[in-house]
Write a protein that holds these residues in place. Structure first.
Motif, short mmCIF file in Angstrom:
data_model
loop_
_atom_site.label_atom_id
_atom_site.label_comp_id
_atom_site.label_asym_id
_atom_site.label_seq_id
_atom_site.Cartn_x
_atom_site.Cartn_y
_atom_site.Cartn_z
N TYR A 58 0.84 -1.19 0.00
CA TYR A 58 0.00 0.00 0.00
C TYR A 58 0.88 1.24 0.00
CZ TYR A 58 0.90 0.63 5.02
OH TYR A 58 1.49 0.83 6.24
N GLN A 59 0.38 2.28 -0.65
CA GLN A 59 1.14 3.52 -0.70
C GLN A 59 0.24 4.75 -0.63
OE1 GLN A 59 2.81 1.63 -3.82
NE2 GLN A 59 4.94 1.84 -3.22
N LEU A 60 0.84 5.82 -0.15
CA LEU A 60 0.17 7.12 -0.19
C LEU A 60 0.37 7.72 -1.58
CD1 LEU A 60 1.30 8.43 3.28
CD2 LEU A 60 -1.08 8.13 2.56
N ASP A 61 -0.46 8.69 -1.92
CA ASP A 61 -0.36 9.31 -3.25
C ASP A 61 1.04 9.84 -3.55
OD1 ASP A 61 -2.98 8.71 -3.48
OD2 ASP A 61 -3.74 10.78 -3.51
N LYS A 62 1.74 10.30 -2.51
CA LYS A 62 3.06 10.89 -2.76
C LYS A 62 4.09 9.86 -3.19
CE LYS A 62 4.56 10.92 2.11
NZ LYS A 62 5.54 9.83 2.05
N ASP A 63 3.81 8.59 -2.97
CA ASP A 63 4.79 7.56 -3.30
C ASP A 63 4.50 6.83 -4.60
OD1 ASP A 63 6.30 8.02 -0.97
OD2 ASP A 63 4.80 6.91 0.20
N ILE A 64 3.53 7.35 -5.36
CA ILE A 64 3.19 6.69 -6.62
C ILE A 64 3.00 7.73 -7.73
CG2 ILE A 64 2.09 4.60 -5.69
CD1 ILE A 64 -0.59 6.05 -5.90
N ILE A 65 3.12 7.25 -8.94
CA ILE A 65 2.71 8.06 -10.09
C ILE A 65 1.42 7.41 -10.57
CG2 ILE A 65 3.36 8.86 -12.40
CD1 ILE A 65 5.37 9.66 -10.19
N TYR A 66 0.37 8.19 -10.66
CA TYR A 66 -0.90 7.56 -10.98
C TYR A 66 -1.70 8.38 -11.98
CZ TYR A 66 -2.75 10.85 -7.52
OH TYR A 66 -3.06 11.98 -6.83
N GLN A 67 -2.59 7.69 -12.67
CA GLN A 67 -3.44 8.33 -13.66
C GLN A 67 -4.78 7.63 -13.72
OE1 GLN A 67 -2.84 11.19 -14.57
NE2 GLN A 67 -1.83 11.37 -16.55
N GLU A 68 -5.75 8.39 -14.23
CA GLU A 68 -7.04 7.80 -14.55
C GLU A 68 -7.41 8.32 -15.93
OE1 GLU A 68 -9.52 9.22 -11.43
OE2 GLU A 68 -8.45 8.05 -9.94
N ILE A 69 -8.24 7.57 -16.62
CA ILE A 69 -8.68 8.03 -17.93
C ILE A 69 -10.19 8.23 -17.88
CG2 ILE A 69 -8.78 5.65 -18.81
CD1 ILE A 69 -7.99 6.80 -21.53
N ALA A 70 -10.65 9.32 -18.52
CA ALA A 70 -12.09 9.57 -18.56
C ALA A 70 -12.53 9.79 -20.00
CB ALA A 70 -12.43 10.79 -17.72
N LEU A 71 -13.69 9.29 -20.33
CA LEU A 71 -14.27 9.49 -21.66
C LEU A 71 -15.58 10.27 -21.51
CD1 LEU A 71 -13.80 5.92 -23.24
CD2 LEU A 71 -12.27 7.88 -23.39
N TYR A 72 -15.79 11.22 -22.43
CA TYR A 72 -16.98 12.08 -22.38
C TYR A 72 -17.66 12.03 -23.72
CZ TYR A 72 -13.81 14.20 -18.87
OH TYR A 72 -12.93 14.40 -17.85
N LYS A 73 -18.94 11.76 -23.71
CA LYS A 73 -19.70 11.79 -24.96
C LYS A 73 -20.58 13.04 -24.92
CE LYS A 73 -23.32 8.86 -26.86
NZ LYS A 73 -23.83 7.48 -26.75
N VAL A 74 -20.31 13.95 -25.89
CA VAL A 74 -21.06 15.22 -25.90
C VAL A 74 -21.70 15.42 -27.27
CG1 VAL A 74 -19.63 16.35 -24.13
CG2 VAL A 74 -18.94 16.48 -26.53
N PRO A 75 -22.77 16.19 -27.34
CA PRO A 75 -23.38 16.44 -28.65
C PRO A 75 -22.38 17.17 -29.56
CG PRO A 75 -24.80 17.21 -26.87
CD PRO A 75 -23.49 16.88 -26.26
N THR A 76 -22.26 16.73 -30.80
CA THR A 76 -21.26 17.32 -31.70
C THR A 76 -21.54 18.80 -31.94
OG1 THR A 76 -20.88 15.18 -32.72
CG2 THR A 76 -20.25 17.11 -34.02
N ASN A 77 -22.81 19.18 -31.99
CA ASN A 77 -23.12 20.58 -32.34
C ASN A 77 -22.61 21.60 -31.33
OD1 ASN A 77 -24.95 20.13 -30.33
ND2 ASN A 77 -26.76 20.14 -31.65
N VAL A 78 -22.46 21.18 -30.03
CA VAL A 78 -21.99 22.16 -29.05
C VAL A 78 -20.50 22.47 -29.23
CG1 VAL A 78 -23.71 21.38 -27.38
CG2 VAL A 78 -21.33 20.63 -27.15
N LEU A 79 -19.82 21.59 -29.97
CA LEU A 79 -18.38 21.80 -30.17
C LEU A 79 -18.09 22.64 -31.41
CD1 LEU A 79 -17.15 18.23 -29.28
CD2 LEU A 79 -16.81 20.29 -27.91
N ALA A 80 -19.14 23.18 -32.00
CA ALA A 80 -18.97 23.95 -33.23
C ALA A 80 -17.88 25.00 -33.05
CB ALA A 80 -20.29 24.63 -33.58
N SER A 81 -17.16 25.20 -34.11
CA SER A 81 -15.95 26.03 -34.10
C SER A 81 -16.17 27.37 -33.40
CB SER A 81 -15.51 26.25 -35.55
OG SER A 81 -14.48 27.18 -35.58
N GLY A 82 -15.23 27.72 -32.55
CA GLY A 82 -15.24 29.02 -31.90
C GLY A 82 -16.12 29.11 -30.68
N GLY A 83 -16.90 28.06 -30.39
CA GLY A 83 -17.81 28.11 -29.24
C GLY A 83 -17.05 27.95 -27.93
#
Lengths: 572, 174
Positions: B77-102
């Motif tokens: 077992y380790q504390l956060d300071k003794d490890i290098i850690y990562q998590e991955i997240a995926l997000y599904k969003v409506p394509t239209n909200v990502l329209a250029s410049g928004g």
């Protein structure tokens, strides 16, 4: 099923069922307990061919089979084996498996399983016994191919008996039992992910010895680790060299003879007065092969806080689990004690030991005398045990159930030989005694095996009288009948204003029932009948059932109430 | 005091071992905050990365009880300071909200999220990081409508230099 011998070398072609049976024989098993059913039928069929080498005892319930295997294992030190079918057969083993897990009893349980193509389909008598037994087994494994069987069984035995022993379960699908495969048996010798016993560190032994050598009031607590590692002689050498008084857990009972001058008695809730009181006065506490169960320690916040604690233990997970240790000596108790005894100085602690004796006298006057030689008219449980002690040579094997009679038997039965007290300690399984006594007797047929049971526990596995009858097991059964679930009633009296909720037992006539099984019986209701009845029981060559009507509302004392410290132990 | 600990469990590759691992937590009613399972760098050895928040002395006991299991090779077992850690997240969003410049596009850029897939109806974004980082992105995108969100368990590499291989070699020679 026929063995298809191949012409070449030693490699035989066997069915999975035959492989199971041959593997058991290879492991030196000559006695198993079980109950047949659909999914284990091929193994039973294979057993039919080898009944001259491998005796099978048909119990009346799978729980009976596993407790019998436990009794056998505890009385012999060998691995107990039991056999059951899938579904209810397998689930009926669970209580015994849990009992064996917490009391570190080596068992190999073999269960039949539905055919592999039916797994997970809710087939008839299908249950996920691997999943169900996982929390209570040391290891378990499901076999779906005959070729896996020899290795699975070899591994099962290795894991069950090595290190801190425990129960393992091998679940074998019915198709694997029918399938033919090459059979070659090789004993299992080890695996990288399992270290049976940690390597003993001499530096820790030295640290422990240094503490012991300067201790003024050292106190030893010993448990089943002494018995399991066959360290009885090493243990005695250690306490005799150092002159340290030693108290025992009920699983450690009989590892040291009762009359040894350094044996100061039983620890814990209903243990002796002196060892409980003085736990909180010792300066060095040396725990050997015991796990500081809560029934032993009482309130941990007030447990031996003044003492330096040395813990000799095989299981690293037990270190600091309940009681903080100053020096942990990891390893097998036999090796640890041998090494430790070399480094400790010869000593005597006469004044300290005298304090135990003084408190013992106090307990004798307040409790023991009246329990063993009561003045009241009603019989006590203690005088029955006392009578058995007086009429025998100290070499009896006692088996108990759970409750008041268990505490009384542990407190008063006398022992000269190790492995002579078989009791359900950790799990506290009512119904344990009758089948465990059967297994114990079959394990050590030359010894007098006496089961001590209450009227409640007796009725939990009473059907095993049928096993005694059919297999002609000359075991002695003593039912101490107080027509109550006595221990719960005692607690109701002391802590629940005598509200006897569901503890009154309206019992049938046990004499009539036992006679129906063709077993000799006697009922004792008067003190004047006790001595001759005990004598008759001990001299009987066959099974014998002795029922003694004891005081209905007698209590077991001393007592450490829940939440109290061991030194707050009450004599009344 | 309760702290966050990352427990790494190295096991034989056998059926049911995950169950044996989780039982140790369940019986003490410890909630597993995240769990990730994968192969390790050693053949036939699996590793589980488990995150819990508990007192250290309890974590120590749990780790010893894990190691006691026959098919568990090692648990630490380790504390956060003794490890290098990562998590991955995926997000599904409506394509239209990502329209250029928004605004949404600016958020995606600011968080260095990756675009994994663009469909006419939705876009899948990926963000790797610590939980607070993936959560920040979630919070900022939320007003624009998140159709689906998933975050992996933590995976962690330990800082101490002792290799799993050397531990296993030692155990095998025992």
């Amino acid at each position: 099923m026929e063995t298809l011998e191949k012409n070449q070398t030693d490699i035989k072609q066997l069915t999975g069922a035959q492989a199971v049976v041959q593997s058991l024989i290879e492991e030196g098993v000559d006695l198993i307990f079980g109950y047949p059913g659909g999914a284990i039928m091929p193994v039973y069929d294979a057993l039919y061919d080898v009944d001259d080498q491998l005796e099978h005892v048909l119990t009346r319930h799978e729980q009976g089979a596993i407790h019998a295997a436990q009794g056998y294992a505890r009385s012999t030190g060998k691995v107990g084996v039991c056999l059951a079918t899938s579904g209810p057969g397998a689930t009926n083993l669970i209580t015994g498996i849990a009992d064996a897990q917490i009391d570190a009893t080596p068992l190999v349980c073999i269960t039949g399983q539905v055919a592999s193509h039916l797994l997970g389909t809710d087939a008839f008598q299908e249950t996920d016994v691997i999943g169900i037994s996982m929390p209570v087994t040391k290891w378990n494994y499901q076999v779906t191919k005959a070729s896996e069987i020899p290795k699975a069984i070899a591994k099962a035995f290795y894991i069950a008996k090595s290190g801190k022993p425990g129960p393992v379960l091998v679940d074998i699908t019915k198709d694997a039992q029918f399938e033919a495969s090459k059979y070659q048996y090789q004993p299992f010798t080890g695996m990288r992910s399992y270290l049976p016993a940690p390597q003993l560190m001499s530096s820790k032994v030295k640290e422990a010895a240094d503490l012991i050598n300067v201790a003024k009031r050292p106190f030893v607590l010993f448990g089943q680790g002494v018995i399991l590692s066959q360290a009885e002689a090493e243990f005695k050498a250690f306490i005799e060299k150092t002159g340290i008084p030693a108290g025992w857990t009920i699983l450690g009972l009989s590892a040291l003879e009762s009359d040894h001058p350094l044996n100061v008695g039983m620890l814990g809730m209903h243990g002796n007065y002196a060892p409980n009181k003085l736990t909180n006065e010792c300066d060095v506490l040396i725990a050997i092969g015991m796990r500081f169960d809560d029934r032993v320690t009482g309130n941990l916040d007030k447990y031996a806080k003044q003492a330096k604690v040395i813990h000799l233990e095989i299981d690293p997970a037990e270190i600091d689990k309940n009681v903080k240790t100053d020096v942990a000596v990891l390893g097998n108790a036999k090796e640890s004690l041998e090494a430790l005894t070399k480094l400790v100085h010869p000593n005597q602690h006469s004044d300290w030991l005298q304090r135990f004796r003084t408190l013992e006298q106090e307990e004798y006057e307040a409790v023991i005398q009246n329990e063993l030689e009561p003045k009241e008219e009603t019989l006590t449980m203690g005088e029955v045990i006392h009578q058995i002690n007086k009429a025998s040579d100290g070499k009896n094997v006692f088996v108990t159930d759970v409750g008041q009679h268990q505490m009384i038997a542990c407190r008063y039965a006398r022992f000269l030989q190790s492995k002579s007290m078989i009791t359900s300690g950790g799990l506290g399984t009512m119904g344990f005694c009758l089948p465990a006594a059967i297994g114990a007797k079959m394990g050590v047929p030359d010894k007098q095996v006496i089961g001590i049971i209450g009227d409640g526990g007796f009725q939990m596995t009473l059907q095993e009288l049928g096993t005694i009858f059919q297999s002609k097991v000359p075991v002695k059964i003593v039912v101490l009948n107080n027509e109550f679930l006595g221990m719960v009633r005692q607690w109701q009296e002391l802590f629940f204003d005598k509200r006897y909720a569901s503890t009154i037992m309206v019992n049938p006539d046990f004499q009539t029932i036992v006679k129906g099984y063709g077993i000799q019986t006697k009922l004792v209701q008067e003190r004047s009948e006790l001595q001759s009845a005990v004598q008759e029981m001990l001299e009987c060559e066959d099974a014998y059932f002795l029922e003694v009507r004891v005081g209905k509302e007698n209590n077991v004392f001393p007592m450490v109430p829940t939440g109290a410290s061991v030194s707050e132990i009450r004599l009344k | 005091m309760k702290k966050r600990f990352t427990i790494s469990v190295f096991t034989e590759d056998v059926v049911g071992i995950l169950n044996r691992v989780t039982i140790i937590f369940t019986r003490r009613k410890i909630n597993i905050e995240s769990i990730a399972a994968s192969e390790s760098e050693v053949d036939g050895v699996h590793r589980y990365t488990i995150v819990i928040t508990e007192q250290e002395d309890l974590v120590k006991k749990v780790v010893l009880q894990l190691e006691k299991q026959v098919e568990i090779i090692k648990a630490v077992y380790q504390l956060d300071k003794d490890i290098i850690y990562q998590e991955i997240a995926l997000y599904k969003v409506p394509t239209n909200v990502l329209a250029s410049g928004g605004e949404a596009e600016k958020i995606v850029r600011a968080h260095f999220a990756r675009v994994l897939s663009v469909e006419p109806e939705f876009t899948v974004l990926e963000k790797t990081g610590h939980k607070n980082e993936t959560q920040d992105l979630f919070n900022e995108l939320e007003p624009y409508g998140i159709l689906e969100f998933v975050r992996s368990g933590r995976v962690a590499i330990t800082k101490p230099m002792r290799t799993l291989k050397s531990i296993i070699t030692e155990l095998e020679n025992n």
